[in-house]
Design a protein around this motif. Structure first.
Motif, PDB file in Angstrom:
ATOM      1  N   PRO A 183      41.847  32.710  36.600  1.00  0.00           N
ATOM      2  CA  PRO A 183      42.654  33.855  36.185  1.00  0.00           C
ATOM      3  C   PRO A 183      42.921  33.835  34.723  1.00  0.00           C
ATOM      4  CG  PRO A 183      43.783  33.098  38.323  1.00  0.00           C
ATOM      5  CD  PRO A 183      42.557  31.936  37.786  1.00  0.00           C
ATOM      6  N   GLU A 208      47.438  31.291  36.237  1.00  0.00           N
ATOM      7  CA  GLU A 208      46.573  31.224  34.906  1.00  0.00           C
ATOM      8  C   GLU A 208      46.427  29.773  34.338  1.00  0.00           C
ATOM      9  OE1 GLU A 208      47.529  33.938  31.939  1.00  0.00           O
ATOM     10  OE2 GLU A 208      47.043  35.840  33.192  1.00  0.00           O
ATOM     11  N   VAL A 265      46.190  30.154  42.585  1.00  0.00           N
ATOM     12  CA  VAL A 265      45.549  29.309  41.722  1.00  0.00           C
ATOM     13  C   VAL A 265      46.418  29.582  40.103  1.00  0.00           C
ATOM     14  CG1 VAL A 265      43.645  29.029  40.083  1.00  0.00           C
ATOM     15  CG2 VAL A 265      43.362  29.316  42.566  1.00  0.00           C
ATOM     16  N   VAL A 267      42.134  26.612  37.746  1.00  0.00           N
ATOM     17  CA  VAL A 267      41.056  26.918  38.004  1.00  0.00           C
ATOM     18  C   VAL A 267      40.535  26.414  39.283  1.00  0.00           C
ATOM     19  CG1 VAL A 267      40.074  24.924  36.703  1.00  0.00           C
ATOM     20  CG2 VAL A 267      38.606  27.258  37.237  1.00  0.00           C
ATOM     21  N   ASP A 300      38.119  36.735  35.637  1.00  0.00           N
ATOM     22  CA  ASP A 300      38.643  36.028  36.572  1.00  0.00           C
ATOM     23  C   ASP A 300      37.765  35.353  37.724  1.00  0.00           C
ATOM     24  OD1 ASP A 300      41.116  37.034  35.206  1.00  0.00           O
ATOM     25  OD2 ASP A 300      41.616  38.005  36.759  1.00  0.00           O
ATOM     26  N   TYR A 301      36.420  36.091  37.856  1.00  0.00           N
ATOM     27  CA  TYR A 301      35.491  35.702  38.570  1.00  0.00           C
ATOM     28  C   TYR A 301      34.249  35.551  38.112  1.00  0.00           C
ATOM     29  CZ  TYR A 301      32.507  35.963  42.677  1.00  0.00           C
ATOM     30  OH  TYR A 301      31.127  35.814  43.695  1.00  0.00           O
ATOM     31  N   ILE A 340      37.171  30.843  40.149  1.00  0.00           N
ATOM     32  CA  ILE A 340      38.253  31.743  40.121  1.00  0.00           C
ATOM     33  C   ILE A 340      39.129  31.254  38.986  1.00  0.00           C
ATOM     34  CG2 ILE A 340      40.182  32.591  41.273  1.00  0.00           C
ATOM     35  CD1 ILE A 340      37.394  33.606  42.381  1.00  0.00           C
ATOM     36  N   ARG A 395      39.529  37.180  46.743  1.00  0.00           N
ATOM     37  CA  ARG A 395      39.408  36.313  45.545  1.00  0.00           C
ATOM     38  C   ARG A 395      40.740  36.618  44.905  1.00  0.00           C
ATOM     39  NH1 ARG A 395      33.921  38.206  45.710  1.00  0.00           N
ATOM     40  NH2 ARG A 395      34.343  39.870  44.300  1.00  0.00           N
ATOM     41  N   ARG A 396      41.313  37.951  45.106  1.00  0.00           N
ATOM     42  CA  ARG A 396      42.592  38.355  44.258  1.00  0.00           C
ATOM     43  C   ARG A 396      43.716  37.550  44.790  1.00  0.00           C
ATOM     44  NH1 ARG A 396      40.530  43.850  44.366  1.00  0.00           N
ATOM     45  NH2 ARG A 396      41.747  44.098  46.491  1.00  0.00           N
ATOM     46  N   ALA A 430      43.459  33.935  43.621  1.00  0.00           N
ATOM     47  CA  ALA A 430      43.756  34.000  42.261  1.00  0.00           C
ATOM     48  C   ALA A 430      45.303  33.862  41.951  1.00  0.00           C
ATOM     49  CB  ALA A 430      43.062  35.139  41.470  1.00  0.00           C
ATOM     50  N   GLN A 431      46.042  34.549  42.787  1.00  0.00           N
ATOM     51  CA  GLN A 431      47.336  34.598  43.075  1.00  0.00           C
ATOM     52  C   GLN A 431      48.194  33.034  42.941  1.00  0.00           C
ATOM     53  OE1 GLN A 431      48.930  37.448  45.765  1.00  0.00           O
ATOM     54  NE2 GLN A 431      48.501  39.258  44.326  1.00  0.00           N
TER      55      GLN A 431
END
Length: 450
Positions: free
Chosen positions: A74, A29, A27, A32, A80-81, A72, A20-21, A24-25
């Motif tokens: 960020p 901020e 995706v 989504v 974040d999740y 997800i 997930r991290r 997120a990188q």
């Protein structure tokens, strides 16, 4: 019993959190990502198929209940999740099993925040507002995807009251590239699936007798799977005699005759990861001379393909290595005539070998990931997992094959993971050398054990 110390729930969730991290990188901020678990499927009347979530959803979350949506986002104020799932329901849990509920989703599955699935529609506008890009699967859960896109268009029509994303990005390709390279934890799970699959194939070799039906041999496989707490990764193929020449034969209904070869293509699934093994062996425990001739060609092709599976090599090098050995054998044994390279170029071998030698394997038995980048075959890298499964299939009435080879189908399949200097064969516990197969089968016929 298997040593499962390295597969504790918390360890697995650490792996999911790392995925997930990584997502997120990607995706960021300004984006989504939304991914939903596929719905339950009805089998008949009030009976559903055993539930298995789509592999992408399970890969990210480890969550195996239906009616769930992962987000997800960020930088989102709630975390974040986010995970939306079914609420606890004591009465329903009495009938159909326990649920994690939002509290369990946070405590056991690493969600920063979790909410009732019925509240997702109320959250959607807030999740989308101000984000430039929406990452969503396309075609995996069509009802969910269409509903989100419809809602997004409705928000856009409201003008200043909402600013939904103006760009839609396919989540599938991103996740599939992530899934293509297996982590050490994933390889451990695949190794467990392969070990159980291998034990099941060996048990089938010991159990088979002339006069047994194919479904009885399938039952031996499935017994071994379930004794290890696993299910099948795909419908098992048990084809004897002419049925071995049908690539995806799953009827498993015919009696197995003295003198037949039986081809078994079967694998167990462990915690979402598939094993995939094919072995071919004589029902009476002894290869005929003609069967042994063809079998040794296929086995040599399997070994040549495994030797070709090295980092930095194009993925099709595995197929090309197997193909060359198979065609050499077909020409040498008189099934085809002509120069080996000409046979390959004109594809005249396809009457006897009509499929590829490899496919990716992982959470799906035919796992995700591109085989080419543009027009170029992609290069193998450490962590990529694939099958090696050359075969030869000679149907009765073949115009070029000598009669002694008719009704003979042979495939030898292993699962491998690319390493830094070659590959690791996960399925080596089940014999594939003809002499070793006959020795193992003799133990079963004499009442001995492995």
């Amino acid at each position: 019993m298997r040593d499962q110390s390295h597969l504790r729930h918390q360890d697995r969730q650490t792996d999911h959190a790392a995925r997930r991290r990584r997502l997120a990188q990607v995706v960021g901020e300004n984006g989504v990502a939304l991914i939903a678990a596929t719905p339950e499927r009805n089998r008949n009347n009030d009976v559903d198929y055993p539930y298995r979530p789509n592999s992408d959803f399970r890969y990210l979350t480890g969550f195996t209940e239906p009616e769930a949506i992962a987000v997800i986002a960020p930088g989102f104020e709630a975390g974040d999740y986010l995970l939306f799932c079914r609420e606890r329901d004591v009465e329903q849990e009495i009938w159909v099993g326990r649920r994690a509920g939002p509290e369990g989703a946070m405590a056991w599955y690493g969600a920063d925040s979790a909410y009732d699935i019925d509240d997702f529609d109320d959250w959607l506008a807030k999740l989308l507002d101000g984000r430039q890009r929406l990452y969503i699967t396309l075609g995996t859960h069509k009802e969910f995807e269409h509903d989100v896109l419809r809602r997004m268009e409705k928000l856009r029509s409201q003008g200043r009251r909402a600013t939904p994303p103006n760009e839609i990005v396919s989540l599938d390709r991103i996740l599939h590239e992530m899934r293509l390279r297996k982590s050490a934890a994933e390889v451990d799970l695949m190794r467990e699936a392969a070990a159980t699959s291998a034990r099941a194939h060996a048990a089938a070799m010991r159990a088979v007798r002339p006069g047994m039906h194919e479904y009885q041999l399938a039952a031996v496989l499935h017994y071994e799977f379930e004794m290890d707490g696993m299910s099948w990764a795909y419908p098992s193929i048990v084809g004897a005699g002419e049925n071995a020449c049908v690539l995806h034969y799953i009827e498993n209904a015919a009696p197995m005759k003295d003198g037949d070869l039986v081809l078994i293509d079967a694998g167990a699934e462990y915690r979402g990861y598939a094993g995939d093994i094919t072995r071919t062996f004589p029902v009476n425990g002894r290869f005929t001379a003609a069967q042994r001739e063809l079998y040794d060609v296929v086995l040599a092709a399997n070994r040549a393909a495994i030797d070709a599976a090295r980092p930095g090599e194009p993925v099709n090098a595995v197929h090309q290595a197997a193909l060359h050995v198979l065609v050499e054998g077909l020409v040498r044994l008189g099934l085809l005539e002509g120069d080996v390279e000409d046979v390959i170029e004109t594809e005249r071998y396809r009457s006897f070998f009509m499929h590829g030698t490899s496919h990716w394997i992982g959470m799906d038995v035919h796992d995700v990931g591109d085989y080419k980048s543009g027009d170029e075959w992609r290069l193998l890298e450490p962590g990529m997992a694939l099958t090696v499964e050359p075969g030869l299939y000679v149907q009765a009435g073949s115009e070029t094959a000598p009669r002694r080879f008719w009704n003979t189908g042979i495939r030898v399949e292993d699962d491998i993971v690319i390493t830094d200097d070659g590959c690791d064969v996960l399925t080596s516990d089940v014999p594939k050398d003809a002499d070793e197969i006959e020795a193992l089968m003799a133990q079963g016929q004499s009442g001995g054990g492995a």
